[in-house]
Design an enzyme around this catalytic site. Sequence first.
Site, PDB file in Angstrom:
ATOM      1  N   PHE A 285       2.441   2.213  -3.394  1.00 10.70           N
ATOM      2  CA  PHE A 285       1.571   2.826  -4.397  1.00 10.70           C
ATOM      3  C   PHE A 285       1.010   4.177  -3.951  1.00 10.70           C
ATOM      4  CE2 PHE A 285       1.311  -1.549  -6.104  1.00 10.70           C
ATOM      5  CZ  PHE A 285       1.662  -1.264  -7.409  1.00 10.70           C
ATOM      6  N   GLU A 286       0.786   4.339  -2.674  1.00 11.69           N
ATOM      7  CA  GLU A 286       0.239   5.614  -2.186  1.00 11.69           C
ATOM      8  C   GLU A 286       1.303   6.703  -2.201  1.00 11.69           C
ATOM      9  OE1 GLU A 286      -2.814   6.319  -1.626  1.00 11.69           O
ATOM     10  OE2 GLU A 286      -3.610   4.279  -1.769  1.00 11.69           O
ATOM     11  N   GLY A 287       2.555   6.333  -1.925  1.00 10.74           N
ATOM     12  CA  GLY A 287       3.616   7.329  -1.867  1.00 10.74           C
ATOM     13  C   GLY A 287       3.503   8.151  -0.585  1.00 10.74           C
TER      14      GLY A 287
ATOM     15  N   ARG B 151      -1.022  -0.896 -10.300  1.00  7.17           N
ATOM     16  CA  ARG B 151      -1.398  -1.338  -8.953  1.00  7.17           C
ATOM     17  C   ARG B 151      -2.268  -2.584  -9.005  1.00  7.17           C
ATOM     18  NH1 ARG B 151      -3.140   2.454  -3.903  1.00  7.17           N
ATOM     19  NH2 ARG B 151      -3.565   0.801  -2.392  1.00  7.17           N
TER      20      ARG B 151
ATOM     21  N   ILE C 269       0.838  -1.203   0.000  1.00  8.52           N
ATOM     22  CA  ILE C 269       0.000   0.000   0.000  1.00  8.52           C
ATOM     23  C   ILE C 269       0.875   1.257   0.000  1.00  8.52           C
ATOM     24  CG2 ILE C 269      -1.687   1.336   1.328  1.00  8.52           C
ATOM     25  CD1 ILE C 269      -2.815  -1.360   2.309  1.00  8.52           C
TER      26      ILE C 269
END
Length: 277
Positions: free
Chosen positions: A14-16, A134, A11
């Site tokens: 991908f969220e950064g 993703r 998570i």
Amino acid sequence: MELSQKGLDLIKSFEGLRLKAYKAVSTEKYYTIGYGHYGSDVKENAVITKERAEQLLKQDCGSFVKAVNQMVKVKLTQNQFDALVSFTYNCGAGALQRSDLLKYLNEGDYKKAAAELPRWNKSGDKVLAGLVKRRAKEMELFLSDVAEEKEEPKKEVKSNEQKETVETYIVVSSVPGYVNAADAKSKKNKKATVKAGTYYVFNESQGMVNVTSKKGVPGNWINPSENVNEEFYYVKSGDTVSGIAAKEKTTVANIKKLNQQIKNINLIYPNQKIRVK
């Protein structure tokens, strides 16, 4: 189940991480900060530490972990659970609840459920490269524990053996002639070699028809490509050529002429096929 560190890292990847509040789209109602934390508690120009971002991420994941545990009714591996929490974190619990992904999963079809993941790749009807990537990663993780179906080794069929998978059809007509391959395969019976009430089977691998008097009992193989005007006789125990000739209303000389491939027509054996007309 609980989200693993591996799932949490997925998570985060991908969220950064953004330590200052921002709006990914100017029309959004609220600001986002940290690892995708979004809501009314995020104020304009807010700044947080990495440690606080970690806290918010785990806090947010808690609700999505709960949603997956409540909605999924089948057994999951840790990788499958992590992939679903990542999906739900990104798309929302409502998306999971109304998805075909959840429907197929609860029916026990793990592969069909996983195949639904790539469909969730749009934002505002526009496909986003980040979402495509993703979903692919989530799908890969989800399927990493799904056992591949192994093909059963094919049994070699000898030329003189009846294939185990041949289908048996009952003869419903007694019209003289041969059952051709197309009729046998389509279960039609416009031409039959035996009386009504008996059976024939079709061996697809050999393109042959097998006439039998009892279902499941091998009989005599007939080549569907043979001339339908030709007539054959299958030798029975105790038969003689002269007896066959009398029975079929022909002559020994004619049988010998029609079966020139047989060196000595008088030497016949049970189940041998000979042409009589």
